[in-house]
Design a protein around this motif. Structure first.
Motif, PDB file in Angstrom:
ATOM      1  N   GLY A  11      -9.380  -8.641   1.819  1.00 20.52           N
ATOM      2  CA  GLY A  11      -8.411  -6.715   1.097  1.00 20.52           C
ATOM      3  C   GLY A  11      -7.556  -6.037   1.752  1.00 20.52           C
ATOM      4  N   HIS A  12      -8.371  -6.466   3.311  1.00 21.15           N
ATOM      5  CA  HIS A  12      -7.940  -4.776   4.411  1.00 21.15           C
ATOM      6  C   HIS A  12      -8.090  -5.659   5.084  1.00 21.15           C
ATOM      7  N   VAL A  53     -14.799   8.092  -3.064  1.00 19.73           N
ATOM      8  CA  VAL A  53     -14.221   7.734  -2.041  1.00 19.73           C
ATOM      9  C   VAL A  53     -12.202   8.832  -2.353  1.00 19.73           C
ATOM     10  N   SER A  54     -12.101   9.211  -1.640  1.00 18.58           N
ATOM     11  CA  SER A  54     -10.867   9.943  -1.710  1.00 18.58           C
ATOM     12  C   SER A  54     -10.379   9.758   0.272  1.00 18.58           C
ATOM     13  N   VAL A  55      -8.951  10.044  -0.428  1.00 15.50           N
ATOM     14  CA  VAL A  55      -8.015  10.269   0.595  1.00 15.50           C
ATOM     15  C   VAL A  55      -7.568  11.023   1.114  1.00 15.50           C
ATOM     16  N   ASN A  56      -7.085  12.527   2.075  1.00 14.47           N
ATOM     17  CA  ASN A  56      -5.779  12.918   1.809  1.00 14.47           C
ATOM     18  C   ASN A  56      -5.751  13.135   2.951  1.00 14.47           C
ATOM     19  N   THR A  57      -4.619  13.669   3.539  1.00 16.67           N
ATOM     20  CA  THR A  57      -3.710  13.424   4.547  1.00 16.67           C
ATOM     21  C   THR A  57      -3.443  15.312   4.793  1.00 16.67           C
ATOM     22  N   ILE A  58      -3.896  15.451   6.102  1.00 17.14           N
ATOM     23  CA  ILE A  58      -4.038  16.942   6.021  1.00 17.14           C
ATOM     24  C   ILE A  58      -3.061  17.786   7.398  1.00 17.14           C
ATOM     25  N   ARG A  91     -12.762  11.428   2.717  1.00 20.39           N
ATOM     26  CA  ARG A  91     -14.156  11.771   1.873  1.00 20.39           C
ATOM     27  C   ARG A  91     -15.682  11.090   1.156  1.00 20.39           C
ATOM     28  N   ILE A  92     -16.455  10.495   1.243  1.00 16.40           N
ATOM     29  CA  ILE A  92     -17.104  10.337   0.643  1.00 16.40           C
ATOM     30  C   ILE A  92     -18.012  11.202  -0.130  1.00 16.40           C
ATOM     31  N   LEU A 131      -8.554   2.997   5.119  1.00 17.13           N
ATOM     32  CA  LEU A 131      -8.846   4.278   4.203  1.00 17.13           C
ATOM     33  C   LEU A 131      -8.471   3.715   3.062  1.00 17.13           C
ATOM     34  N   ASP A 132      -7.014   3.778   2.667  1.00 11.70           N
ATOM     35  CA  ASP A 132      -6.521   3.960   1.667  1.00 11.70           C
ATOM     36  C   ASP A 132      -6.951   2.928   0.189  1.00 11.70           C
ATOM     37  N   TYR A 133      -7.408   1.368   1.326  1.00 10.24           N
ATOM     38  CA  TYR A 133      -8.417  -0.078   0.309  1.00 10.24           C
ATOM     39  C   TYR A 133      -9.558   0.964  -0.808  1.00 10.24           C
ATOM     40  N   LEU A 134     -10.403   1.945   0.359  1.00  9.47           N
ATOM     41  CA  LEU A 134     -11.809   1.884  -0.133  1.00  9.47           C
ATOM     42  C   LEU A 134     -11.482   3.263  -1.095  1.00  9.47           C
TER      43      LEU A 134
END
Length: 484
Positions: A182-183, A211-216, A229-230, A200-203
């Protein structure tokens, strides 16, 4: 950019001396300042750009001494040629030499060759330098080295051939495995930025509880700076921040950081309670514009891609000279054409500014910071701005040596441990110095494999071995953080 790509010295080793007395920001035994309370020595809000100096910085100067015999060097400029537009830079015929610098006067001669634009440098320490000999300069430099009796070994005899072999396409089995997963991430290949961000988005989608993803922030060219972030969500957790890809050409760095992410996310339930009691933050590619540029145009590009002064052909700032603690000092250049250009002011670049703002404003209790680079196999702790150590340098040395021991036991690689300036050379404006000044206890720069056989052009077969042994070292750091 014109048809020529400028190649400028990387390491600021051309100095008459290497050591200055130890300088501690605080006396031994004194408490660290609270995070964010350290005043920066330069006005970071001043938008007036520094003038371009006619000469290089102090750290780049060479005390000229006459060489023996007649100077046979032709007064020519030999650099890697690229076609107009975005055609790739061609390094055919360029060579990499490992040059011994233990003989007096060798660094002076290297300085003269560098100023004639016949060589550039990749890495080194007080006993050797890896020197890139530009395509049509091999005969000239060979003649000078023979005349001056300088010892060297040819490590790479055709750099472009090595670049062509570095990142081969995946076989059909690996492509099929990508589709099932899937990736596209495999750690058998160096991947483009899109693959990394989609991974990153897949996880985040697959493991939403941890798991979360942010654009800083955004890069100069508008690419996302994505942090993953885990976390198990415990508000009392300590936190560790890990980044990679500050220098664009160091491909093993993002590959290693994404390997960490994959291993921790997919095996989080099996981890120890101490390990799960840490919030893990990862920024795999700090310099996305430069990273993409190394894939598309110039494999050896180092800096970001923000233009320098108006009317100048030079692009980019060395992001690891742009952070605001002791910015503009030793080992950083005010010349925009230099590979160690510090920027017009501290945090002048959107990438370094976004990273620093995130660390300063995050609610996370950051207790450790690791920034992954290549190459040389070093574990370096502050300070980098001068030959100096922080008050807790003994703690950092113990932890660093235990990390190095775990790496060696796992994969056999031997890492040297010490302060950045003491073990290598002064380099001000680094991310590690700035983070340490914010009060983060365990702060390290990790220079990954190898020690020079391949240098920046590390074959893909090395990705998993390097990443696995590095993960073993990361577990040692986590055990110390959990005890704080």
């Amino acid at each position: 950019m014109g048809s020529w790509t400028r190649m400028v010295v990387l390491l600021p080793f051309f100095t008459s001396t290497f050591c200055t007395p130890l300088i501690n920001e605080l006396e031994p035994g004194k408490d660290w300042p609270t995070r964010g309370s350290v005043k920066q020595p330069y006005n970071q809000t001043d938008d007036v750009q520094d003038p371009i100096e006619a000469s290089t910085t102090t750290s780049e100067l060479v005390n000229e001494t006459p060489s023996s015999g007649k100077d046979e060097l032709e007064d020519i400029t030999i650099i890697a040629r690229a076609a107009e537009g975005n055609a790739k830079v061609d390094y055919s015929g360029a060579q990499l030499w490992k040059v011994s610098t233990e003989k007096n006067g060798v660094r002076v001669i290297l300085g003269r060759l560098k100023r004639r634009n016949l060589i550039a440098t990749w890495a080194g320490n007080q006993t050797y330098v890896d020197v890139l000999i530009k395509p049509n300069a091999v005969a000239n430099v060979t003649r000078v080295f023979s005349r001056e009796n300088i010892s060297y070994d040819i490590i790479i005899d055709d750099l472009q051939k090595r670049i062509n072999e570095e990142n081969p396409p995946l076989d059909e089995n690996e492509i099929e495995l990508q589709n099932r997963r899937g990736h596209r991430m495999t750690w058998k290949q160096y991947h483009r930025l899109q693959d990394i961000h989609e991974f990153l988005d897949y996880l985040a989608t697959t493991y939403p509880k941890i798991v979360s993803v942010n654009t800083i922030g955004k890069s100069y060219e508008g690419r996302d700076l994505k942090v993953l972030r885990i976390s198990n969500g415990n508000p009392s957790n300590k936190a560790i921040f890990i980044d990679g890809g500050i220098h664009a050409r160091e491909w093993i760095s993002p590959a290693t950081v994404t390997f960490f992410i994959n291993q921790i996310a997919e095996n989080f339930a099996e981890e120890s309670e101490d390990f799960k009691g840490i919030d893990w933050y990862f920024l795999p590619v700090v310099n996305p514009d430069g990273y993409e540029y190394t894939h598309l145009v110039d494999r050896l590009w180092r800096k970001n891609r923000k233009p320098a002064y108006a009317g100048r052909a030079c692009f980019g700032t060395d992001l690891n000279r742009n952070f605001g603690y002791r910015w503009g000092g030793k080992g950083a250049s005010s010349n925009p054409c230099s590979e160690i250009y510090r920027g017009s002011r501290a945090f002048s670049e959107p990438e370094s500014r976004a990273l620093s703002e995130f660390i300063k404003t995050s609610a996370a209790n950051f207790s450790a910071y690791l920034t992954y680079h290549s190459y040389g196999q070093y574990l370096l702790y502050p300070w980098g701005y001068d030959n100096a150590v922080p008050p807790d340098h003994k703690d950092l040395d113990v932890v660093g040596k235990n990390i190095a021991e775990a790496i060696q036991k796992t994969g056999g690689s031997k890492y040297s441990v010490g302060s950045s300036s003491g073990l290598l050379y002064p380099a001000s404006g680094g991310s590690d110095d700035w983070v340490k000044a914010q009060g983060v206890k365990y702060t390290f720069t990790v220079e990954l494999s190898d020690t020079g056989r391949y240098g920046f052009i590390l074959p893909t077969t090395n990705i998993e071995p390097v990443a696995r042994e590095s993960l073993a070292g990361l577990r040692i750091l986590a055990s110390y953080v959990s005890k704080l």
